[in-house]
Scaffold this motif. Structure first.
Motif, PDB file in Angstrom:
ATOM      1  N   UNK A 420       0.811  -1.216   0.000  1.00 53.97           N
ATOM      2  CA  UNK A 420       0.000   0.000   0.000  1.00 53.97           C
ATOM      3  C   UNK A 420       0.839   1.258   0.000  1.00 53.97           C
ATOM      4  N   UNK A 421       2.144   1.094   0.228  1.00 54.47           N
ATOM      5  CA  UNK A 421       3.023   2.261   0.270  1.00 54.47           C
ATOM      6  C   UNK A 421       3.117   3.005  -1.050  1.00 54.47           C
ATOM      7  N   UNK A 422       2.903   2.299  -2.157  1.00 54.41           N
ATOM      8  CA  UNK A 422       3.000   2.965  -3.465  1.00 54.41           C
ATOM      9  C   UNK A 422       1.891   3.998  -3.632  1.00 54.41           C
ATOM     10  N   UNK A 423       0.822   3.876  -2.831  1.00 54.87           N
ATOM     11  CA  UNK A 423      -0.270   4.855  -2.887  1.00 54.87           C
ATOM     12  C   UNK A 423      -0.177   5.879  -1.751  1.00 54.87           C
ATOM     13  N   UNK A 424       0.868   5.744  -0.908  1.00 56.60           N
ATOM     14  CA  UNK A 424       1.060   6.708   0.171  1.00 56.60           C
ATOM     15  C   UNK A 424       0.557   6.261   1.517  1.00 56.60           C
ATOM     16  N   UNK A 425       0.126   4.984   1.638  1.00 53.93           N
ATOM     17  CA  UNK A 425      -0.397   4.502   2.915  1.00 53.93           C
ATOM     18  C   UNK A 425       0.717   4.430   3.952  1.00 53.93           C
ATOM     19  N   UNK A 426       0.455   4.983   5.133  1.00 56.22           N
ATOM     20  CA  UNK A 426       1.443   4.960   6.207  1.00 56.22           C
ATOM     21  C   UNK A 426       1.232   3.775   7.141  1.00 56.22           C
ATOM     22  N   UNK A 427      -0.036   3.328   7.288  1.00 59.86           N
ATOM     23  CA  UNK A 427      -0.334   2.215   8.190  1.00 59.86           C
ATOM     24  C   UNK A 427      -1.686   1.621   7.809  1.00 59.86           C
ATOM     25  N   UNK A 428      -1.764   0.308   7.739  1.00 63.68           N
ATOM     26  CA  UNK A 428      -3.027  -0.350   7.440  1.00 63.68           C
ATOM     27  C   UNK A 428      -2.963  -1.792   7.926  1.00 63.68           C
ATOM     28  N   UNK A 429      -4.138  -2.441   7.970  1.00 60.26           N
ATOM     29  CA  UNK A 429      -4.228  -3.851   8.354  1.00 60.26           C
ATOM     30  C   UNK A 429      -4.741  -4.635   7.155  1.00 60.26           C
TER      31      UNK A 429
END
Length: 499
Positions: A420-429
């Motif tokens: 998800x980092x390629x979309x800018x996500x910093x934290x997710x489950x």
């Protein structure tokens, strides 16, 4: 003479039952026209005709059990294979008859859609009635719950009729339209559709797998609505009846929250779009995963300094030698393969009351596409080099974006990585991809102040998230896995030394 044989039936499936023959000896068949349907204990498989011609012999009858590559039937190939039906008209009519290949009517059929896929939605027609087309030119695109399927023109000619408009749902082997082939195609009139076959006057023989399931579940055939030919009951019909019965017996599901009243001005500016089959399947699978697995997520963070430095130092030389760019995914794939060896339960799955440990890693790489999320699988990733992994990821990613992935390329994964980092996500489950027991979530690399050796320094940090099925993976195993991934990325030399 062309042989019709049993196709590959899927992983660990070695035999099937002949459920239905849609053609009989003497019938004329077109290329890819559905001849029969096979049933295994897992899926229904359609068998198309490999050539145009006449079905001359059926070797395996309905109800017979056949193995992979067994002979089902034989087809006489060629335009003249089937004798034309005798005409009741006067002999003079024969004198005015056009050549067989001038303006011949050709059906545009739904191609084989893949294992366990029985229907599709017509997403786009690229041609309209009256347009000329070349053989193999793309006519339309179908969308299933897994992949997009292109339908090429079976011959050169003119589109004379479109039977399934955009948005229509069509079954595998169904008819999409009609075209006239040959130089006289434009003048050919559309053929009249044949009348549906009358239902058999005798008892309809249900699919063997349906009979077996009804016996096992104690269901009467009168309680099941058959959707097969002549109303015969198929395995999917029994499953639908069971689902309906279970829903009635179970506690009532919470009702969907109704929409609040929408002012007329707002309603005029809204746009309602039907969910694609792929999006519906994504929604269903993700919710099923939450309902089935005892899902839990553990987190850690990794200092990407060493991995980034190694990549920067060798990326030009790597690309020059291997012809592919060196990205971070190969590092994460290698790190996960390394950790899965130490914590094998994360690479396992539950089958009933058994735990199935996989002594290999088929790595799923989640990829976002315009159509939705898909997870192509890189087989035996644990035996691949960095270059092989990067090439496989690049090739699968391109095929995913183009909607060209086959069913086989998205099956059999044992563990998944989602970036998800390629979309800018910093934290997710991340949500598990069943029946897998683990999925790693990567996130954005962000500079943060870190305390190192008593000093505050700025380091490129990434949060990692491991979602796992707590039914099979304990907290200790999950944390150990994530720590091993962290250690391998913070000191990539550990991967070379298997530490």
């Amino acid at each position: 003479m062309t042989e019709v044989r049993v196709p590959t039936l899927g992983e660990s499936v070695s035999e099937a039952t002949v459920a239905t023959w849609f053609k009989k000896p003497g019938d004329t068949v077109a290329v890819d026209e559905m001849l029969c349907e096979l049933e295994t204990d897992k899926v229904t498989v359609e068998v198309p005709s490999p050539v145009a011609g006449t079905l001359t012999e059926i070797v395996a009858n309905e109800g017979d059990t056949v193995g992979v590559d067994a002979l089902l039937a034989q087809v006489s190939e060629g335009a003249g294979a089937a004798a034309a039906p005798a005409a009741a008209a006067a002999p003079a009519a024969a004198a005015t008859e056009a050549p067989a290949d001038a303006g011949a009517s050709v059906d545009i059929m739904v191609p084989t859609l893949g294992e366990s896929v029985t229907e599709a939605t017509v997403s786009t027609w690229y041609k309209k009635v009256g347009e000329s087309v070349a053989q193999d030119e793309m006519l339309c695109e179908l969308e299933t719950d897994k992949v997009s399927v292109e339908v090429p023109a079976p011959a050169s000619g003119v589109i004379t009729e479109i039977l399934a408009d955009e948005g229509a749902t069509v079954e595998a082997g169904g008819k999409l339209g009609v075209m006239s082939s040959g130089s006289g195609a434009a003048a050919a009139a559309p053929a009249t559709a044949p009348a549906p076959a009358a239902a058999s006057s005798g008892d309809v023989k249900n699919a063997p797998s349906a009979e077996k399931m009804m016996a096992e579940k104690g269901i009467s055939a009168s309680a099941v609505t058959g959707t097969g030919r002549d109303g015969r009951i198929m395995k999917e019909d029994v499953q639908k009846a069971l689902a309906a019965g279970n829903t009635a017996a179970a506690a009532p599901a919470p009702a969907a929250i109704p929409r609040a009243p929408v002012p007329a001005d707002d309603a005029a500016r809204e746009e309602r779009v039907k969910m694609t089959k792929l999006r519906q399947t994504i929604a269903k699978r993700l919710k099923d995963s939450q309902n089935t697995a005892a899902m839990l997520t553990t987190y850690n963070e990794v200092d990407m300094t060493e991995t980034m430095a190694l990549r920067k130092e060798y990326k030009d030389l790597f690309e020059k030698k291997h012809g592919v760019r060196l990205g971070f995914m190969s590092f994460f794939t290698k790190a996960c393969c390394h950790a899965l060896k130490e914590v094998p339960e994360v690479n396992a799955e539950i089958d009933g009351t058994d735990i199935v440990y996989k002594n290999f890693v088929h790595m799923g790489i989640a990829a976002g596409t315009p159509q939705g999320l898909v997870v192509p699988v890189i087989r035996d990733a644990d035996a691949m080099s960095f270059a092989e992994i990067e090439k496989a990821i690049a090739e699968k990613g391109k095929r995913a974006r183009d909607g060209k992935l086959s069913m086989a390329e998205m099956q059999g994964g044992t563990f998944t990585i989602s970036n998800g980092g390629v979309y800018g996500s910093l934290m997710s489950s991340p949500i598990l991809n069943p029946p897998q027991s683990g999925i790693l979530g990567m996130h954005k690399i962000q500079d943060r102040p870190m305390a190192i050796n008593g000093q505050v320094v700025i380091r490129p940090m990434m949060y990692l998230a491991l979602s796992y099925d707590h039914r099979i993976v304990d907290g200790k195993g999950a944390v150990t896995f994530l720590v091993r991934v962290k250690e391998a990325l913070e000191d990539p030399r550990r991967l070379l030394m298997d530490l």
